[in-house]
Write a protein that holds these residues in place. Structure first.
Motif, PDB file in Angstrom:
ATOM      1  N   ALA A 194      37.508  62.275  20.743  1.00  0.00           N
ATOM      2  CA  ALA A 194      38.320  61.601  19.988  1.00  0.00           C
ATOM      3  C   ALA A 194      37.553  61.146  18.637  1.00  0.00           C
ATOM      4  O   ALA A 194      37.928  61.357  17.281  1.00  0.00           O
ATOM      5  N   ASP A 195      36.512  60.219  18.988  1.00  0.00           N
ATOM      6  CA  ASP A 195      35.772  59.720  17.881  1.00  0.00           C
ATOM      7  C   ASP A 195      34.955  60.720  17.016  1.00  0.00           C
ATOM      8  O   ASP A 195      35.052  60.507  15.701  1.00  0.00           O
ATOM      9  N   VAL A 196      34.341  61.586  17.652  1.00  0.00           N
ATOM     10  CA  VAL A 196      33.826  62.835  16.872  1.00  0.00           C
ATOM     11  C   VAL A 196      34.874  63.657  15.795  1.00  0.00           C
ATOM     12  O   VAL A 196      34.691  63.860  14.665  1.00  0.00           O
ATOM     13  N   ALA A 197      36.116  63.830  16.525  1.00  0.00           N
ATOM     14  CA  ALA A 197      37.020  64.640  15.804  1.00  0.00           C
ATOM     15  C   ALA A 197      37.238  63.813  14.638  1.00  0.00           C
ATOM     16  O   ALA A 197      37.502  64.249  13.430  1.00  0.00           O
ATOM     17  N   ARG A 198      37.497  62.534  14.711  1.00  0.00           N
ATOM     18  CA  ARG A 198      37.849  61.561  13.748  1.00  0.00           C
ATOM     19  C   ARG A 198      36.850  61.444  12.782  1.00  0.00           C
ATOM     20  O   ARG A 198      36.835  61.245  11.382  1.00  0.00           O
ATOM     21  N   ASP A 199      35.503  61.315  12.925  1.00  0.00           N
ATOM     22  CA  ASP A 199      34.361  61.144  12.219  1.00  0.00           C
ATOM     23  C   ASP A 199      33.893  62.453  11.306  1.00  0.00           C
ATOM     24  O   ASP A 199      33.651  62.346  10.209  1.00  0.00           O
ATOM     25  N   VAL A 200      34.219  63.567  12.090  1.00  0.00           N
ATOM     26  CA  VAL A 200      33.867  64.732  11.451  1.00  0.00           C
ATOM     27  C   VAL A 200      34.928  65.445  10.557  1.00  0.00           C
ATOM     28  O   VAL A 200      34.855  66.376   9.839  1.00  0.00           O
TER      29      VAL A 200
END
Length: 517
Positions: free
Chosen positions: A246-252
Motif C-alpha cells: 500500500a505504501d509503494v502504491a501510494r508513493d509511486v
C-alpha cells in the motif's frame, strides 16, 4: 524518484518523498493526438477518483462517437422511411430523432459501457453496448405504447440497428488506435506486481508480450523485499516487501496493484490491502493460481461468505461443437467457391516459377491423435525433405518445429505465398473433409507429437485449425512455451465468440505479414 529511495522502509520513504508521483516516460502522451502541457498529463493531487488524462479523453471520445452513431442512425432512418414523403413525419418521429443521441449515450452510461477497466480489452465493453442498445429499443417501444405515440416502426427498425452497428464499429476503430498508441509505450497503466519473484517474472513477461492490455510494470513487491537476477534482467525494480504494498502504491501513485497467489497474501491480508488502497487511485486485481482459464468457464460462487471460483469443465463435445462443424464446412465450401480464381492464378505462378506439383501433401496429427493428409500450395523445391537433414542445426524454430527466416528451400513464389499465408488456403479442402477446423491449434507433425508431454497432448482434444491464437499472436516468432500456452488457452476456453474474434484478427495478422517465414 530514484530506485534507492523506493527501497527504503515506508516510514523513511515518507520523509524522503515530497510528491506522490514519479516523472512519466518521455514518450508519454495523452490519448488524443493533440498534446497537452506536461503539467496536465498527470495530476499531482492524490485521490481515489482521479484518472489519467488519456482515460478521460478515451471516455469522452467514445461518448462522442456513440452520440454521432445514434444521430446518423436517426437521420438514415428518416431518409429511408420518409425521404419521399417528408410531410408524413409526425411530432413523435421528430422527438425520437432529437432525443435518440442523448438517450443512447445515457443508456451506455447506465450500463457502464464507459468504464475505464474495459478500455481496449476484452468483449465486456461490446456486451454492455448490446445490452444498452436493447434497452433503448425496449424503451422506445414501451413509451410509444404507454403514451399512444405514432412512432413509425419502419423508422425505428432502421435507426436503432444502424446506431448499434455504427457504435460498435466506431469503438473498434478507437480501440485499434489505442492499441497503436500502447504499442508505442503510451496510454499505459502504471502497475506494481506483488508476489514471489518467479511468479512476478512470469507475469511481467506475459504483459510485455502483449501491450494491448495497457499494463506497464514499474515495480514489484516480494516477500523479503529483495530482487532476483531474473527480475533485474526484466528491468523490474523491487520497491519493497509484501508488507509495503500500500505504501509503494501510494508513493509511486500507480494505477494498478496486481497481487499473485501466495501464502503470504491470503484472504484477510488482501481484504486489509483493499482498505488501505481506498485513499489511492490504484485498482486492486488478484491473479488466481489457475491461469489461462477465462470467460464463462470461471464464475464467482459465494459459499458461506467466501468468494470461491467455480471452474466449469472445458466444452469439448456437445451441440455447440456440432454447430461449429457445420459452420466450418459450410464456410470452407463457400470459400473454395469464391477463391477458385485465386487458386488458379497461384497454381499457374507455382508451375512457372518451379517445375513440380502445385500442391504439397504432408501427414499431420488431428483430433484424438488420428493422422490425416494435409494439403497446401507447394512453396518449396520438390526435394525439400531431403535438404532438411543438412539444415536442422540452423533451425530458428521453437524446439519442436523447424523454422528458418531465410530458408534456401523456399522458392521465389513460395516466399510471397508464405508471407501472406496463401499457401495455407488449400487446407479449406481439409476443413470440408472434416479433418480440420477453421479455428484451432496448429496441426502438428507425427514426430512432434511423439515428443509431447501430458500438457501438449491436450492440443489433440480438438481438431487442428486453419488459423488460431498462434496465427494472430506472432506465428513463427513464438517460442515453444508461448505457442503451447496459446493452443492450450484455446482448447480450455473455446466458444463461438472466441472463434469469431480469432477469425476477425486473422486478416490483420496475415496482411501485416508479421511472424511469417
Amino acid at each position: 524518484m530514484a530506485a534507492e529511495e523506493l527501497r527504503l522502509l515506508p516510514s523513511q520513504r515518507r520523509r524522503v518523498i515530497d510528491a506522490p508521483t514519479v516523472p512519466l516516460p518521455e514518450n508519454h502522451q495523452p490519448f488524443l493526438p493533440v498534446a497537452l502541457p506536461t503539467s496536465l498529463r498527470r495530476s499531482s493531487a492524490p485521490g481515489p477518483h482521479r484518472q489519467p488524462v488519456w482515460q478521460r479523453q478515451y471516455s469522452r471520445t467514445i461518448a462522442v462517437t456513440d452520440a454521432l452513431a445514434a444521430l446518423v442512425g436517426a437521420v438514415l432512418g428518416y431518409l429511408l422511411r420518409f425521404g419521399d414523403a417528408p410531410h408524413a413525419v409526425g411530432p413523435s418521429v421528430a422527438w425520437t430523432m432529437a432525443l435518440l443521441p442523448p438517450v443512447w449515450v445515457v443508456s451506455m452510461l447506465l450500463f457502464r459501457a464507459y468504464e475505464p477497466r474495459f478500455h481496449g480489452v476484452g468483449s465486456e465493453e461490446f456486451q454492455r453496448v448490446l445490452l444498452a442498445g436493447t434497452t433503448v429499443v425496449a424503451l422506445v417501444g414501451t413509451v410509444s405504447w404507454a403514451f399512444a405515440l405514432d412512432v413509425a416502426r419502419g423508422f425505428v427498425v432502421i435507426a436503432l440497428p444502424v446506431a448499434g452497428v455504427l457504435t460498435v464499429a466506431a469503438r473498434l476503430a478507437v480501440r485499434r488506435y489505442l492499441h497503436h498508441r500502447r504499442a508505442a509505450g503510451e496510454c499505459m497503466q502504471s502497475t506494481v506486481v506483488a508476489g514471489h519473484p518467479g511468479a512476478v517474472a512470469s507475469l511481467v513477461r506475459q504483459v510485455q508480450r502483449n501491450t494491448d492490455h495497457g499494463l506497464r510494470v514499474d515495480g514489484a513487491c516480494t516477500p523479503d523485499g529483495r530482487s532476483t537476477p531474473e527480475l533485474d534482467a526484466l528491468g523490474v525494480p523491487v520497491l519493497g516487501s509484501l508488507d509495503d504494498i500500500a505504501d509503494v502504491a501510494r508513493d509511486v501513485d500507480v494505477d494498478v496493484v496486481a497481487t499473485l497467489t501466495c501464502p503470504e497474501l491470503d484472504g484477510p491480508v488482501l481484504r486489509r490491502l483493499g482498505w488501505e488502497l481506498e485513499d489511492t487511485r490504484a485498482d486492486l486485481v488478484v491473479a488466481p493460481a489457475l491461469t489461462d482459464v477465462v470467460g464463462p468457464r470461471v464464475v464467482i460462487r459465494p459459499v458461506s461468505g467466501l468468494p470461491l471460483l467455480h471452474v466449469d469443465r472445458p466444452e469439448l463435445r456437445g451441440i455447440r461443437h456440432a454447430g461449429k462443424a457445420l459452420f466450418d464446412r459450410g464456410s470452407a465450401a463457400l470459400g473454395l467457391l469464391l477463391l477458385s480464381p485465386l487458386f488458379l492464378l497461384v497454381a499457374i505462378a507455382i508451375k512457372v516459377d518451379d517445375p513440380g506439383p502445385v500442391f504439397f501433401r504432408q501427414t499431420r496429427v488431428g483430433r484424438d491423435g488420428r493422422e490425416f493428409s494435409m494439403v497446401k500450395f507447394r512453396s518449396m523445391v520438390t526435394d525439400a525433405e531431403k535438404l532438411l537433414i543438412d539444415l536442422r542445426e540452423q533451425s530458428e524454430g521453437n524446439g519442436l518445429l523447424f523454422k528458418m527466416r531465410r530458408d534456401p528451400r523456399v522458392t521465389r513464389v513460395g516466399t510471397l505465398l508464405r508471407r501472406y499465408s496463401l499457401d495455407e488456403l488449400p487446407q479449406l479442402f481439409n476443413v470440408v473433409g472434416g479433418s480440420m477446423s477453421l479455428v484451432g491449434p496448429r496441426p502438428p507433425l507425427p514426430r512432434e507429437v511423439a515428443e509431447y508431454g501430458t500438457d501438449l497432448r491436450r492440443r489433440l482434444l480438438v481438431k487442428p485449425g486453419l488459423t488460431g491464437l498462434w496465427q494472430v499472436s506472432g506465428r513463427s516468432d513464438l517460442d515453444l512455451e508461448e505457442s503451447t500456452r496459446l493452443d492450450l488457452q484455446y482448447v480450455e476456453n473455446w466458444s463461438p465468440a472466441f472463434d469469431v474474434m480469432i477469425l476477425a484478427k486473422t486478416a490483420q495478422a496475415v496482411f501485416g505479414g508479421r511472424g511469417a517465414y
